[in-house]
Design a protein around this motif. Structure first.
Motif, short mmCIF file in Angstrom:
data_model
loop_
_atom_site.label_atom_id
_atom_site.label_comp_id
_atom_site.label_asym_id
_atom_site.label_seq_id
_atom_site.Cartn_x
_atom_site.Cartn_y
_atom_site.Cartn_z
N ALA A 20 0.83 -1.21 0.00
CA ALA A 20 0.00 0.00 0.00
C ALA A 20 0.87 1.26 0.00
N ASP A 21 2.12 1.13 0.42
CA ASP A 21 3.03 2.29 0.46
C ASP A 21 3.83 2.46 -0.83
N ASN A 22 3.58 1.60 -1.81
CA ASN A 22 4.46 1.60 -3.00
C ASN A 22 4.51 2.96 -3.70
N ALA A 23 3.35 3.55 -3.93
CA ALA A 23 3.35 4.81 -4.70
C ALA A 23 4.11 5.89 -3.94
N ALA A 24 3.82 6.06 -2.66
CA ALA A 24 4.44 7.13 -1.88
C ALA A 24 5.95 6.90 -1.74
N ASN A 25 6.34 5.67 -1.46
CA ASN A 25 7.77 5.42 -1.20
C ASN A 25 8.60 5.43 -2.49
N THR A 26 8.00 4.94 -3.57
CA THR A 26 8.69 5.01 -4.86
C THR A 26 8.90 6.48 -5.25
N ALA A 27 7.88 7.30 -5.00
CA ALA A 27 8.00 8.74 -5.32
C ALA A 27 9.10 9.38 -4.48
N TRP A 28 9.22 9.00 -3.22
CA TRP A 28 10.28 9.55 -2.37
C TRP A 28 11.66 9.19 -2.94
N VAL A 29 11.82 7.93 -3.35
CA VAL A 29 13.12 7.51 -3.92
C VAL A 29 13.41 8.33 -5.18
N ARG A 30 12.41 8.45 -6.05
CA ARG A 30 12.63 9.18 -7.32
C ARG A 30 12.95 10.65 -7.07
N ASP A 31 12.19 11.27 -6.16
CA ASP A 31 12.40 12.70 -5.90
C ASP A 31 13.80 12.93 -5.30
N TYR A 32 14.18 12.05 -4.41
CA TYR A 32 15.50 12.14 -3.76
C TYR A 32 16.58 12.05 -4.84
N TYR A 33 16.43 11.06 -5.72
CA TYR A 33 17.41 10.88 -6.79
C TYR A 33 17.47 12.11 -7.70
N ARG A 34 16.30 12.65 -8.05
CA ARG A 34 16.28 13.83 -8.93
C ARG A 34 17.00 15.00 -8.28
N ALA A 35 16.85 15.12 -6.96
CA ALA A 35 17.52 16.22 -6.25
C ALA A 35 19.04 16.02 -6.24
N LEU A 36 19.48 14.77 -6.23
CA LEU A 36 20.93 14.50 -6.22
C LEU A 36 21.55 14.56 -7.62
N GLU A 37 20.71 14.33 -8.63
CA GLU A 37 21.20 14.18 -10.00
C GLU A 37 22.13 15.31 -10.46
N PRO A 38 21.78 16.59 -10.20
CA PRO A 38 22.68 17.65 -10.67
C PRO A 38 24.05 17.63 -10.00
N HIS A 39 24.16 16.91 -8.90
CA HIS A 39 25.42 16.87 -8.14
C HIS A 39 26.14 15.53 -8.33
N SER A 40 25.73 14.80 -9.37
CA SER A 40 26.26 13.45 -9.58
C SER A 40 26.82 13.33 -10.99
N THR A 41 27.57 12.24 -11.21
CA THR A 41 28.00 11.94 -12.57
C THR A 41 26.80 11.32 -13.29
N GLY A 42 26.87 11.16 -14.59
CA GLY A 42 25.73 10.60 -15.32
C GLY A 42 25.45 9.15 -14.98
N GLY A 43 26.51 8.36 -14.85
CA GLY A 43 26.33 6.93 -14.67
C GLY A 43 26.06 6.55 -13.23
N GLY A 44 25.83 5.29 -13.03
CA GLY A 44 25.60 4.79 -11.68
C GLY A 44 26.16 3.38 -11.57
N TYR A 45 26.17 2.87 -10.35
CA TYR A 45 26.61 1.51 -10.10
C TYR A 45 25.49 0.58 -10.58
N VAL A 46 25.79 -0.25 -11.59
CA VAL A 46 24.73 -1.02 -12.24
C VAL A 46 23.98 -1.93 -11.25
N ASN A 47 24.64 -2.36 -10.19
CA ASN A 47 23.99 -3.26 -9.25
C ASN A 47 22.94 -2.57 -8.38
N PHE A 48 22.97 -1.25 -8.34
CA PHE A 48 21.97 -0.53 -7.54
C PHE A 48 20.91 0.13 -8.44
N MET A 49 21.04 -0.04 -9.76
CA MET A 49 20.12 0.66 -10.65
C MET A 49 18.77 -0.06 -10.75
#
Ligand SMILES: Cc1cc2nc3c(=O)[nH]c(=O)nc-3n(C[C@H](O)[C@H](O)[C@H](O)COP(=O)(O)OP(=O)(O)OC[C@H]3O[C@@H](n4cnc5c(N)ncnc54)[C@H](O)[C@@H]3O)c2cc1C
Length: 458
Positions: free
Chosen positions: A387-416
């Motif tokens: 039941a928490d999927n939508a809210a928690n997935t959105a938190w992960v995505r929003d967090y990532y978007r906020a970090l994106e400008p401060h990150s390199t383009g790629g990521g560790y494939v095992n965490f993607m």
């Protein structure tokens, strides 16, 4: 004479085949991430390389999807599929340690719990996962980050050779001396190149470690991250330590009124001499006022079970990740906005250091391209209730978007995540073209495509 394809496969397989008609199918098709609900045509519980060859031949000859599963921890659920074949290696878990050469050969279905248990008896270890149920297979093939990485390099930096069943259904030995290109590619290129039926690792003398858990008020997270970004560059390489955001679990050393509250945390693993541990931990203790701490000497395998109870199979998972060369002020601001809102006690935000021995390997020496990254951040959303999927997935995505400008383009494939395929090219940077060429040589029809996929070069 059996004639149906499935019967012919059954004739070749010594392990167990589980189809939708069999009792136990629901258990056999299940993977660690409970969000994934797929129905393969057959799960082949292989017991040896011959079984793996048979399953690979079957999938290839009948144009079926093929998944490879070791520890089953793939968050995007690459270890299963709809209507295809699953090569399940979980019955191939033998480990042979050679105490003379300090090496271990481990079958492809081992977990890190299996591996650590076997090598610890000899007082030996290598860089591996921080949760004991994670498979050595997926973790190693993507690179391998763990407490010992600053000292001994990534898991792939400790790989000596692999036995690989390729798309042709034949097993080859890949090392610095044979199938060198394949050996280069499997050290970071993920499951793109075949089924690794066994891995040979270099080991190092590590028996007990000093584990340190430090909980700081979440309001002081800025101080903790500011401390960490300079500290970890010069800390002794025996120190595997990373900052995190967590809800306080109900542990005895944490005051009960703090349970379930968000904290800024540093998790430390000191693998150097015991009498230097206190001095090594001291700067971490002073990063900010401490609400709760626990320091103890534990066997190295126990360190890798620290999170096990919080992470049983059957949780919902959605993860995002980013590499960064600097932990900038902007990145810290993003962490301060989202980290304190960590939604569940199972969820983890970890900023793993990539430095020390990891930086001493050139970026084209293995497929793992980001040797200049200094931090691999994972926003590991994990929670029990769908039941928490939508809210928690959105938190992960929003967090990532906020970090994106401060990150390199790629990521560790095992965490993607499964929606990160477009980042695969960036994750391999200058190594991508060579990976695509090796893929063409060993898997021209992209049989192994259920992964962070590298299609064969044209
Ligand atoms: C709870 C948890 C903790 C984690 N901790 C860490 C950590 O400390 N460090 C870290 O670096 N990563 C960590 N990870 C990420 C982990 O590396 C990946 O999830 C990895 O894919 C897991 O491997 P597995 O064998 O368990 O997964 P599986 O789902 O079994 O496999 C994932 C994919 O890897 C490939 N694969 C696996 N085994 C083989 C093989 N023998 N031959 C060919 N291909 C294979 C296949 O493409 C397969 O689909 C963690 C993940 C979870 C869920």
């Amino acid at each position: 004479m059996p004639s149906a394809p499935m019967d012919r496969l059954r004739e070749r397989v010594r392990g167990q085949m589980v189809t939708p008609a069999d009792a136990g199918y629901d258990e056999a098709r299940r993977v660690y991430n409970a969000m994934i609900d797929r129905r393969p045509a057959v799960v082949v519980r292989c017991v040896d390389a011959a079984d793996v060859m048979a399953a690979v031949d079957h999938a290839r000859d009948h144009g079926m999807d093929l998944s490879v599963r070791g520890g089953s921890h793939s968050v995007p659920g690459f270890g299963t599929n709809d209507g295809g074949v699953v090569v399940d290696l979980s019955r191939m878990r033998g480990v042979r340690v050679d105490p003379l050469t300090h090496t271990a050969r481990a079958e492809g279905g081992c977990t890190w719990g299996d591996f650590d248990h076997a090598t610890h008896a000899f007082g030996l270890a290598t860089t591996g996962g921080i949760v004991s149920s994670t498979g050595i297979g997926g973790l190693t093939l993507g690179g391998g980050i763990g407490y010992l990485a600053r000292r001994f390099g990534l898991t792939v930096d400790n790989l000596e050779s692999v036995d690989v069943v390729t798309a042709a259904g034949r097993q080859v030995v890949a090392s610095d001396k044979s199938h060198e290109d394949l050996f280069w590619a499997v050290r970071g290129g993920g499951g793109n190149f075949g089924v690794v039926t066994s891995f040979e690792y270099q080991l190092h003398p590590v028996r007990d470690v000093v584990a340190g858990l430090f909980f700081y008020p979440v309001e002081r997270a800025g101080d903790v991250l500011d401390f960490y970004r300079s500290y970890i560059d010069t800390a002794p390489e025996e120190m595997g330590a990373y900052p995190a955001f967590h809800l306080a679990p109900p542990l005895p050393f944490i005051p009960p009124e703090e349970h379930g509250r968000p904290f800024s945390v540093i998790i430390a693993c000191w693998s150097g001499p015991a009498d230097r541990a206190e001095r090594a931990l001291e700067p971490i203790r002073r990063a900010a006022p401490i609400v709760a701490e626990h320091v103890d000497t534990v066997p190295y395998p126990a360190m890798n079970t620290l999170f096990d109870e919080l992470l049983p199979p059957g949780l919902q998972h959605y993860w995002k990740t980013a590499f960064a060369t600097e932990l900038t002020d902007g990145a810290i601001r993003a962490h301060l906005e989202y980290g304190p809102r960590v939604p569940a006690v199972n969820t983890a935000v970890h900023l793993y250091p990539i430095n020390g021995a990891c930086h001493r390997v050139p970026s084209d020496a293995t497929a793992f391209a980001y040797r200049d990254a200094r931090f691999a951040t994972v926003i590991a959303g994990m929670w029990p209730d769908p039941a928490d999927n939508a809210a928690n997935t959105a938190w992960v995505r929003d967090y990532y978007r906020a970090l994106e400008p401060h990150s390199t383009g790629g990521g560790y494939v095992n965490f993607m995540a499964d929606d990160d395929q477009a980042r695969v090219h960036d994750s391999y940077r200058d190594n991508y073209a060579r990976l695509a060429a090796v893929k063409r040589a060993y898997d021209p029809d992209n049989l192994f495509h259920l992964n962070q996929n590298i299609p064969p070069a044209d």
